[in-house]
Design a protein around this motif. Structure first.
Motif, PDB file in Angstrom:
ATOM      1  N   THR A 132       0.858  -1.175   0.000  1.00 30.18           N
ATOM      2  CA  THR A 132       0.000   0.000   0.000  1.00 30.18           C
ATOM      3  C   THR A 132       0.895   1.226   0.000  1.00 30.18           C
ATOM      4  OG1 THR A 132      -1.683  -1.148   1.300  1.00 30.18           O
ATOM      5  CG2 THR A 132      -1.837   1.241   1.203  1.00 30.18           C
ATOM      6  N   ILE A 133       0.607   2.198  -0.854  1.00 28.78           N
ATOM      7  CA  ILE A 133       1.374   3.433  -0.888  1.00 28.78           C
ATOM      8  C   ILE A 133       0.458   4.596  -0.522  1.00 28.78           C
ATOM      9  CG2 ILE A 133       1.040   3.661  -3.391  1.00 28.78           C
ATOM     10  CD1 ILE A 133       3.832   5.048  -3.431  1.00 28.78           C
ATOM     11  N   LEU A 134       0.882   5.409   0.422  1.00 33.50           N
ATOM     12  CA  LEU A 134       0.072   6.494   0.963  1.00 33.50           C
ATOM     13  C   LEU A 134       0.833   7.812   0.890  1.00 33.50           C
ATOM     14  CD1 LEU A 134      -1.179   4.689   4.197  1.00 33.50           C
ATOM     15  CD2 LEU A 134      -2.452   4.975   2.067  1.00 33.50           C
ATOM     16  N   GLN A 135       0.089   8.885   0.690  1.00 27.71           N
ATOM     17  CA  GLN A 135       0.691  10.213   0.682  1.00 27.71           C
ATOM     18  C   GLN A 135       0.597  10.833   2.072  1.00 27.71           C
ATOM     19  OE1 GLN A 135      -1.064  12.972  -2.079  1.00 27.71           O
ATOM     20  NE2 GLN A 135       0.258  14.682  -1.453  1.00 27.71           N
ATOM     21  N   ILE A 136       1.706  11.408   2.540  1.00 30.70           N
ATOM     22  CA  ILE A 136       1.749  12.088   3.826  1.00 30.70           C
ATOM     23  C   ILE A 136       2.319  13.485   3.612  1.00 30.70           C
ATOM     24  CG2 ILE A 136       1.957   9.985   5.197  1.00 30.70           C
ATOM     25  CD1 ILE A 136       4.952  10.394   5.286  1.00 30.70           C
ATOM     26  N   ASN A 137       2.199  14.343   4.627  1.00 34.10           N
ATOM     27  CA  ASN A 137       2.755  15.687   4.482  1.00 34.10           C
ATOM     28  C   ASN A 137       4.251  15.681   4.799  1.00 34.10           C
ATOM     29  OD1 ASN A 137       3.091  15.899   7.369  1.00 34.10           O
ATOM     30  ND2 ASN A 137       0.893  16.346   7.521  1.00 34.10           N
ATOM     31  N   GLY A 138       4.892  16.805   4.518  1.00 32.16           N
ATOM     32  CA  GLY A 138       6.333  16.893   4.687  1.00 32.16           C
ATOM     33  C   GLY A 138       6.801  16.711   6.114  1.00 32.16           C
ATOM     34  N   GLU A 139       6.003  17.152   7.088  1.00 30.64           N
ATOM     35  CA  GLU A 139       6.420  17.018   8.484  1.00 30.64           C
ATOM     36  C   GLU A 139       6.501  15.556   8.912  1.00 30.64           C
ATOM     37  OE1 GLU A 139       3.691  19.279  10.775  1.00 30.64           O
ATOM     38  OE2 GLU A 139       4.379  21.229  10.008  1.00 30.64           O
ATOM     39  N   GLU A 140       5.577  14.739   8.430  1.00 30.42           N
ATOM     40  CA  GLU A 140       5.592  13.317   8.771  1.00 30.42           C
ATOM     41  C   GLU A 140       6.728  12.572   8.073  1.00 30.42           C
ATOM     42  OE1 GLU A 140       1.283  11.630   9.368  1.00 30.42           O
ATOM     43  OE2 GLU A 140       1.261  13.006   7.656  1.00 30.42           O
ATOM     44  N   ASN A 141       7.281  13.195   7.032  1.00 26.33           N
ATOM     45  CA  ASN A 141       8.339  12.548   6.258  1.00 26.33           C
ATOM     46  C   ASN A 141       9.690  13.221   6.480  1.00 26.33           C
ATOM     47  OD1 ASN A 141       8.868  10.389   4.507  1.00 26.33           O
ATOM     48  ND2 ASN A 141       8.939  11.722   2.712  1.00 26.33           N
ATOM     49  N   SER A 142       9.861  13.868   7.616  1.00 28.66           N
ATOM     50  CA  SER A 142      11.064  14.661   7.860  1.00 28.66           C
ATOM     51  C   SER A 142      12.328  13.816   7.953  1.00 28.66           C
ATOM     52  CB  SER A 142      10.898  15.483   9.142  1.00 28.66           C
ATOM     53  OG  SER A 142      10.656  14.624  10.253  1.00 28.66           O
ATOM     54  N   LYS A 143      12.215  12.593   8.502  1.00 33.42           N
ATOM     55  CA  LYS A 143      13.405  11.735   8.657  1.00 33.42           C
ATOM     56  C   LYS A 143      13.984  11.354   7.301  1.00 33.42           C
ATOM     57  CE  LYS A 143      13.329  11.250  13.180  1.00 33.42           C
ATOM     58  NZ  LYS A 143      13.926  10.373  14.134  1.00 33.42           N
ATOM     59  N   ALA A 144      13.126  10.923   6.366  1.00 30.10           N
ATOM     60  CA  ALA A 144      13.608  10.567   5.029  1.00 30.10           C
ATOM     61  C   ALA A 144      14.132  11.794   4.299  1.00 30.10           C
ATOM     62  CB  ALA A 144      12.488   9.906   4.222  1.00 30.10           C
ATOM     63  N   ASP A 145      13.512  12.950   4.536  1.00 28.09           N
ATOM     64  CA  ASP A 145      13.965  14.189   3.913  1.00 28.09           C
ATOM     65  C   ASP A 145      15.370  14.554   4.392  1.00 28.09           C
ATOM     66  OD1 ASP A 145      13.499  16.680   2.351  1.00 28.09           O
ATOM     67  OD2 ASP A 145      13.646  17.605   4.334  1.00 28.09           O
ATOM     68  N   GLU A 146      15.637  14.351   5.680  1.00 26.93           N
ATOM     69  CA  GLU A 146      16.973  14.625   6.214  1.00 26.93           C
ATOM     70  C   GLU A 146      18.017  13.719   5.571  1.00 26.93           C
ATOM     71  OE1 GLU A 146      16.674  14.179  10.397  1.00 26.93           O
ATOM     72  OE2 GLU A 146      15.372  15.914  10.672  1.00 26.93           O
ATOM     73  N   LEU A 147      17.664  12.447   5.381  1.00 27.83           N
ATOM     74  CA  LEU A 147      18.597  11.521   4.737  1.00 27.83           C
ATOM     75  C   LEU A 147      18.887  11.932   3.295  1.00 27.83           C
ATOM     76  CD1 LEU A 147      17.322   8.033   5.960  1.00 27.83           C
ATOM     77  CD2 LEU A 147      19.501   9.100   6.513  1.00 27.83           C
ATOM     78  N   SER A 148      17.871  12.413   2.584  1.00 30.54           N
ATOM     79  CA  SER A 148      18.071  12.805   1.190  1.00 30.54           C
ATOM     80  C   SER A 148      18.981  14.019   1.076  1.00 30.54           C
ATOM     81  CB  SER A 148      16.721  13.113   0.523  1.00 30.54           C
ATOM     82  OG  SER A 148      16.144  14.294   1.060  1.00 30.54           O
ATOM     83  N   LYS A 149      19.100  14.812   2.143  1.00 26.89           N
ATOM     84  CA  LYS A 149      19.947  16.003   2.124  1.00 26.89           C
ATOM     85  C   LYS A 149      21.321  15.757   2.731  1.00 26.89           C
ATOM     86  CE  LYS A 149      15.969  19.088   2.273  1.00 26.89           C
ATOM     87  NZ  LYS A 149      15.186  20.075   3.067  1.00 26.89           N
ATOM     88  N   LEU A 150      21.532  14.579   3.346  1.00 30.71           N
ATOM     89  CA  LEU A 150      22.833  14.274   3.931  1.00 30.71           C
ATOM     90  C   LEU A 150      23.916  14.147   2.883  1.00 30.71           C
ATOM     91  CD1 LEU A 150      22.192  11.671   6.775  1.00 30.71           C
ATOM     92  CD2 LEU A 150      23.108  13.959   7.014  1.00 30.71           C
ATOM     93  N   VAL A 151      23.521  13.867   1.642  1.00 30.13           N
ATOM     94  CA  VAL A 151      24.511  13.637   0.597  1.00 30.13           C
ATOM     95  C   VAL A 151      25.314  14.895   0.301  1.00 30.13           C
ATOM     96  CG1 VAL A 151      23.190  11.807  -0.472  1.00 30.13           C
ATOM     97  CG2 VAL A 151      22.792  14.146  -1.191  1.00 30.13           C
ATOM     98  N   GLN A 152      24.857  16.054   0.773  1.00 24.72           N
ATOM     99  CA  GLN A 152      25.616  17.274   0.554  1.00 24.72           C
ATOM    100  C   GLN A 152      26.933  17.234   1.321  1.00 24.72           C
ATOM    101  OE1 GLN A 152      23.519  20.848   1.582  1.00 24.72           O
ATOM    102  NE2 GLN A 152      24.928  22.169   0.459  1.00 24.72           N
TER     103      GLN A 152
END
Length: 297
Positions: A132-152
């Motif tokens: 099942t794939i669900l859409q969530i807001n950015g605040e609920e997805n903050s951990k994955a967002d931080e990982l995507s920016k670690l590559v800097q």
């Protein structure tokens, strides 16, 4: 080396998709996110098991991608990881409306590049019984967002985060595209060992019967017997690519040369017929090996 994993992000206890309630205690969860700026681009994913095991991965792209392509790269990496772990029930969370609605069939995929990504996603989804794939807001997805920016700044990556660098889009890599075929090198052996099915060509049938003496089936999984190592698990090309990535450049990888890489994978208990040739091709396509390996005179 003993690897430790941080705690999994908190998942809402109840989510809804239409009239279906999502709160299965036996389900794995996958959070994904992509991040693209003028300076860098990357993706992050967090895969968590029902009993609390968490795997975090940060991916950097050395090629130009759009936001939607970065989201699809994160989804593909997460699905391949879930498939390799034999996950049966998976709930995927993403803050990308386009990704979620295209995967759910609510949006038509018009972009040719995204259509290639979507085709690959559907192939892997077929191997996971309940997704099942669900859409969530950015605040609920903050951990994955931080990982995507670690590559800097890769120095910020802890030992509990898997780091991967992609030098080309997944949709352009032939070793990934080949998973769209339902058959693979193991199919003739499985068909023969299960029901005695042989090719019509007599020479091919004789050769298959000779080679099949080294293989056996257990719980529908093909294994190979060899004298110099324990019984080897036979894998398809998708799993083979994952084995190479983990052994060559994973959390405990040390960028082995091709011959050493192939034999180390075998010592870990895995086999496929083209393992040595694939190891050579894989090392040649590793950007870090090409940049930092010793140059012969």
């Amino acid at each position: 080396m003993e690897c430790t994993f941080p705690e999994a992000p908190e998942v809402p206890t109840t989510q809804f998709r239409g009239e279906k309630e999502i709160g299965d205690n036996n389900a794995w969860t996958l959070y994904i996110d992509g991040s693209v700026t003028a300076e860098r681009s990357g993706a992050g994913l967090i895969l968590s098991s029902p009993d609390g095991l968490t795997i975090q991965q940060a991916i950097t792209f050395t090629f130009k991608v759009t936001n939607n392509q970065a989201e699809y790269e994160a989804l593909l990496s997460g699905l391949k990881l879930a498939k390799s772990l034999r996950v049966k029930c998976l709930i995927i969370y993403s803050d990308s409306q386009i990704l979620v609605k295209q995967t759910n069939g609510e949006y038509i995929v018009k972009d040719p590049k995204l259509a290639q990504y979507q085709a690959m996603v559907r192939v892997i989804l077929e191997t996971i019984p309940d997704t099942t794939i669900l859409q969530i807001n950015g605040e609920e997805n903050s951990k994955a967002d931080e990982l995507s920016k670690l590559v800097q700044n890769t120095s910020d990556l802890s030992s509990s985060v898997y780091f991967e660098e992609l030098g080309a889009p997944s949709s352009d890599r032939p070793e990934v595209l080949c998973i769209s075929s339902p058959d693979n090198w193991m199919t003739p052996y499985i068909a023969y060992l299960k029901g005695g099915t042989l090719p019509e060509d007599q020479n091919k049938a004789r050769y298959l019967k000779y080679k099949a003496t080294r293989f056996f089936l257990e719980s529908n999984q093909l294994y190979m017997r060899i004298f110099s190592a324990p019984t080897l698990k036979c894998v398809d090309q998708d799993e083979a690519d994952y084995c190479f990535r983990e052994v060559h450049e994973g959390i405990c990888g040390d960028h082995l040369a091709a011959k050493a890489l192939a034999y180390k994978v075998i010592r870990q208990g895995y086999y496929w017929p083209t393992i040595h040739a694939d190891a050579v091709a894989y090392v040649k396509n590793c950007s870090k090996c090409q940049k930092f390996s010793n140059v012969p005179k």
